[in-house]
Design a protein around this motif. Sequence first.
Motif, PDB file in Angstrom:
ATOM      1  N   GLY A 221       2.371  -5.663  18.646  1.00  0.00           N
ATOM      2  CA  GLY A 221       3.516  -5.283  19.604  1.00  0.00           C
ATOM      3  C   GLY A 221       4.947  -6.054  19.153  1.00  0.00           C
ATOM      4  N   ALA A 222       4.885  -6.621  17.997  1.00  0.00           N
ATOM      5  CA  ALA A 222       6.221  -7.353  17.518  1.00  0.00           C
ATOM      6  C   ALA A 222       7.253  -6.316  17.559  1.00  0.00           C
ATOM      7  N   ASP A 223       7.058  -5.134  16.783  1.00  0.00           N
ATOM      8  CA  ASP A 223       7.978  -4.275  16.847  1.00  0.00           C
ATOM      9  C   ASP A 223       8.660  -3.745  17.920  1.00  0.00           C
ATOM     10  N   GLN A 224       7.984  -3.853  19.252  1.00  0.00           N
ATOM     11  CA  GLN A 224       8.558  -3.321  20.300  1.00  0.00           C
ATOM     12  C   GLN A 224       8.962  -4.705  21.240  1.00  0.00           C
ATOM     13  N   GLY A 225       8.982  -5.809  20.498  1.00  0.00           N
ATOM     14  CA  GLY A 225       9.301  -7.020  21.458  1.00  0.00           C
ATOM     15  C   GLY A 225       8.398  -7.639  22.138  1.00  0.00           C
ATOM     16  N   TRP A 226       7.168  -7.359  21.967  1.00  0.00           N
ATOM     17  CA  TRP A 226       6.216  -7.582  22.901  1.00  0.00           C
ATOM     18  C   TRP A 226       5.597  -8.917  22.475  1.00  0.00           C
ATOM     19  N   GLN A 227       5.596 -10.076  23.288  1.00  0.00           N
ATOM     20  CA  GLN A 227       4.910 -11.438  22.645  1.00  0.00           C
ATOM     21  C   GLN A 227       3.926 -11.921  23.409  1.00  0.00           C
ATOM     22  N   PRO A 228       2.576 -11.661  22.675  1.00  0.00           N
ATOM     23  CA  PRO A 228       1.242 -11.987  23.321  1.00  0.00           C
ATOM     24  C   PRO A 228       1.179 -13.391  23.380  1.00  0.00           C
ATOM     25  N   ASN A 229       0.451 -13.831  24.274  1.00  0.00           N
ATOM     26  CA  ASN A 229       0.069 -15.355  24.719  1.00  0.00           C
ATOM     27  C   ASN A 229      -1.576 -15.495  24.695  1.00  0.00           C
ATOM     28  N   MET A 230      -2.207 -14.376  24.253  1.00  0.00           N
ATOM     29  CA  MET A 230      -3.603 -14.716  24.203  1.00  0.00           C
ATOM     30  C   MET A 230      -4.305 -13.614  23.287  1.00  0.00           C
ATOM     31  N   ILE A 231      -5.194 -14.226  22.552  1.00  0.00           N
ATOM     32  CA  ILE A 231      -5.983 -13.107  21.723  1.00  0.00           C
ATOM     33  C   ILE A 231      -7.579 -13.279  21.986  1.00  0.00           C
ATOM     34  N   LEU A 232      -7.891 -11.577  21.847  1.00  0.00           N
ATOM     35  CA  LEU A 232      -9.433 -11.693  22.209  1.00  0.00           C
ATOM     36  C   LEU A 232      -9.727 -10.837  21.008  1.00  0.00           C
ATOM     37  N   ASP A 233     -10.680 -11.408  20.355  1.00  0.00           N
ATOM     38  CA  ASP A 233     -10.891 -10.778  18.846  1.00  0.00           C
ATOM     39  C   ASP A 233     -12.542 -10.550  18.626  1.00  0.00           C
ATOM     40  N   ASP A 234     -12.973  -9.657  17.884  1.00  0.00           N
ATOM     41  CA  ASP A 234     -14.319  -9.500  17.615  1.00  0.00           C
ATOM     42  C   ASP A 234     -14.420  -9.312  15.923  1.00  0.00           C
ATOM     43  N   THR A 239      -6.985 -12.067  14.382  1.00  0.00           N
ATOM     44  CA  THR A 239      -6.564 -13.593  14.045  1.00  0.00           C
ATOM     45  C   THR A 239      -5.897 -13.759  12.783  1.00  0.00           C
ATOM     46  N   HIS A 240      -6.742 -12.995  11.755  1.00  0.00           N
ATOM     47  CA  HIS A 240      -6.335 -13.544  10.343  1.00  0.00           C
ATOM     48  C   HIS A 240      -5.047 -12.677  10.173  1.00  0.00           C
ATOM     49  N   TYR A 241      -4.850 -11.523  10.636  1.00  0.00           N
ATOM     50  CA  TYR A 241      -3.476 -10.604  10.578  1.00  0.00           C
ATOM     51  C   TYR A 241      -2.559 -11.596  11.114  1.00  0.00           C
ATOM     52  N   CYS A 242      -2.561 -12.015  12.259  1.00  0.00           N
ATOM     53  CA  CYS A 242      -1.413 -12.745  13.099  1.00  0.00           C
ATOM     54  C   CYS A 242      -1.152 -14.016  12.434  1.00  0.00           C
ATOM     55  N   HIS A 243      -2.171 -14.709  11.631  1.00  0.00           N
ATOM     56  CA  HIS A 243      -1.825 -15.988  10.782  1.00  0.00           C
ATOM     57  C   HIS A 243      -1.172 -15.721   9.610  1.00  0.00           C
ATOM     58  N   LYS A 244      -1.555 -14.352   9.105  1.00  0.00           N
ATOM     59  CA  LYS A 244      -0.734 -14.034   7.697  1.00  0.00           C
ATOM     60  C   LYS A 244       0.525 -13.368   7.892  1.00  0.00           C
ATOM     61  N   HIS A 245       0.738 -12.636   8.856  1.00  0.00           N
ATOM     62  CA  HIS A 245       2.158 -11.797   9.002  1.00  0.00           C
ATOM     63  C   HIS A 245       2.815 -12.185  10.190  1.00  0.00           C
ATOM     64  N   PHE A 246       2.360 -12.910  11.203  1.00  0.00           N
ATOM     65  CA  PHE A 246       3.113 -13.323  12.160  1.00  0.00           C
ATOM     66  C   PHE A 246       2.905 -14.619  12.721  1.00  0.00           C
ATOM     67  N   THR A 247       3.200 -15.557  12.014  1.00  0.00           N
ATOM     68  CA  THR A 247       2.836 -16.923  12.421  1.00  0.00           C
ATOM     69  C   THR A 247       3.636 -17.444  13.251  1.00  0.00           C
ATOM     70  N   THR A 248       4.962 -16.732  13.664  1.00  0.00           N
ATOM     71  CA  THR A 248       5.666 -17.239  14.654  1.00  0.00           C
ATOM     72  C   THR A 248       5.304 -17.133  15.998  1.00  0.00           C
ATOM     73  N   LEU A 249       4.098 -16.090  16.192  1.00  0.00           N
ATOM     74  CA  LEU A 249       3.602 -15.987  17.489  1.00  0.00           C
ATOM     75  C   LEU A 249       2.726 -16.935  18.013  1.00  0.00           C
ATOM     76  N   PHE A 250       2.222 -17.933  17.169  1.00  0.00           N
ATOM     77  CA  PHE A 250       1.360 -18.723  17.703  1.00  0.00           C
ATOM     78  C   PHE A 250       2.434 -20.235  18.421  1.00  0.00           C
ATOM     79  N   SER A 251       3.496 -20.062  18.461  1.00  0.00           N
ATOM     80  CA  SER A 251       4.211 -20.799  19.404  1.00  0.00           C
ATOM     81  C   SER A 251       3.957 -20.404  20.949  1.00  0.00           C
ATOM     82  N   THR A 252       3.533 -19.401  20.981  1.00  0.00           N
ATOM     83  CA  THR A 252       3.397 -19.078  22.601  1.00  0.00           C
ATOM     84  C   THR A 252       1.857 -18.598  22.733  1.00  0.00           C
ATOM     85  N   ILE A 253       0.887 -18.501  21.596  1.00  0.00           N
ATOM     86  CA  ILE A 253      -0.458 -18.400  21.960  1.00  0.00           C
ATOM     87  C   ILE A 253      -1.084 -19.531  22.782  1.00  0.00           C
ATOM     88  N   LYS A 254      -1.467 -19.243  23.788  1.00  0.00           N
ATOM     89  CA  LYS A 254      -2.439 -20.406  24.536  1.00  0.00           C
ATOM     90  C   LYS A 254      -3.891 -20.454  24.172  1.00  0.00           C
TER      91      LYS A 254
END
Length: 538
Positions: A221-234, A239-254
């Motif tokens: 949701g980065a294109d829509q200005g949505w900022q997640p603070n939790m990731i649930l992955d399977d 997680t890999h995609y966020c680390h590769k393309h959206f590293t700035t998101l992890f400033s708010t990921i709890k």
Amino acid sequence: MSNPKYEPDQEALSDLEKARCRRNRRPSVQFIDKNIIRRHPSGLEKQQQSFQQRTRLPSIGSNDENESKEVENHKQYSTASDTDSDVEDGAGTDIREMKQKNSSGFSEFAVRRIKQAPYGRREIEIAEQEMPGLMALRRRAESDKPLQGAKIVGCSHITAQTAVLIETLTRLGAQVRWCACNIFSTQNEVAAALAEASITIFAWKGESDDDFWWCIKKAIGADQGWQPNMILDDGGDLTHYCHKHFTTLFSTIKGIVEESVTGVHRLYQMCRTQTLTAPAMNVNDSVTKTKFDNLYLCRESIIDAIKRCTDIMFGGKQVVVCGYGEVGKGCCSALRGMGCFVYITEVDPICALQACMEGYKVVRLEEVIKQVDIVVTASGSKNTITRDSLDKLKNGAIVCNMGHSNTEIDVSFLRDSSTSDLQVERVRTNVDHVIWPNGKRIVLLAEGRIMNLCCSSVPSFVVSITAATQALALIELFNAPPNRYKCDVYLLPKKMDEYVASLHLPAFDAHLTELSDDQCKYLGINKAGPFKPNYYRY
């Protein structure tokens, strides 16, 4: 003596009654949804389909190391399930470009057909009845809203059971955006039901690899200005995609909650290389996940999956199961119960010894590959089955994967027609014949992806245990005070494991024994638990 005039009347009444019953069995036209009536292909169309189906499988063997290369390669192909009956509705249309709205005007989703929502809602309601623990957690915590303010981006199998988890998270106060972790396991009607409930979801059965990564990007949701603070992955792809393309998101990921062996392995790798930038909860190795999901779920679903795809009889078949972890244990138990001769391949001497003590023959793959009828991978590794292994299999052998990763069976060579001498022929949904030049053919299930979720259903009760564990892990990470969790991988606290188990005991009318104060003092434990130390092996 009976009245002769009475018998014909009675016989006529009987015939009328039979006719009335026949009429009642016929569905009225007004109740038939014409949108779900499929047109059967003509003879010419069948010939054309047969010609089109004898092709390479473009979506097999994807892994994140060559993600961008594979996405480019696969753009020229259609996905392998384009000919499946499950995706015929809307076939040939670009779902990414489709403009759909639910009944309330919500449009932030991409599913195959929003009109399938009523059917998906019924499946979700059925799943709720078989998920008592998760529903109990929902009822107990709904008023407290422990996830109020949480913005969860999720990537998992989109099934009726997962939908119950997603709706539980929203009832506990979270905002969610979701996508699928597997291109074949999505239930389209369930995805539509979630979209109808105004939940942002991007998933449909039969995605291409390009679609898969597009859905993950849209869910973030980065294109829509949505900022997640939790990731649930399977599986670790999100997680890999966020680390590769959206590293700035992890400033708010709890925190990150990961369910699968593959995803946890990736998290530990990131931890060792100091690239993990948020606390992560390893749900896969929690007792409730390992002992119930991995073992009991696989024990019930492997037989169902293979039966649905191949209609084989198991009695007397020779099977090799690659890996004797919890998934392998469940598979072996079920296969032996059906009368199969089961061989085990294993690299871990402890697991190998366990297999021997259970009466299984532990072998190397090359010792039995020429004689087995079925090959099942459950190792969590890569290239467990290679082209050399496939070459040695007998005609008609079945090859399938029960591990999460789609790299256990190496079939990447099937993609390139210029270098492969093999042909792939679609037989039915998630079933392909791989044909050698000499006419030998093997049966490949779900293109080497996780078979039980692609080819069959899974027990809702067991998924309830895992889903409740995931929900509690999210609540724990989201509400934890600062500095309780560092950028490391953690196991779920033992107390939470026990709580998840206690939520499901009422379904069996089970009654726990309570320790006396004297017994608690003797054992050195609290009356309310935890009852076992963290190092205890169940």
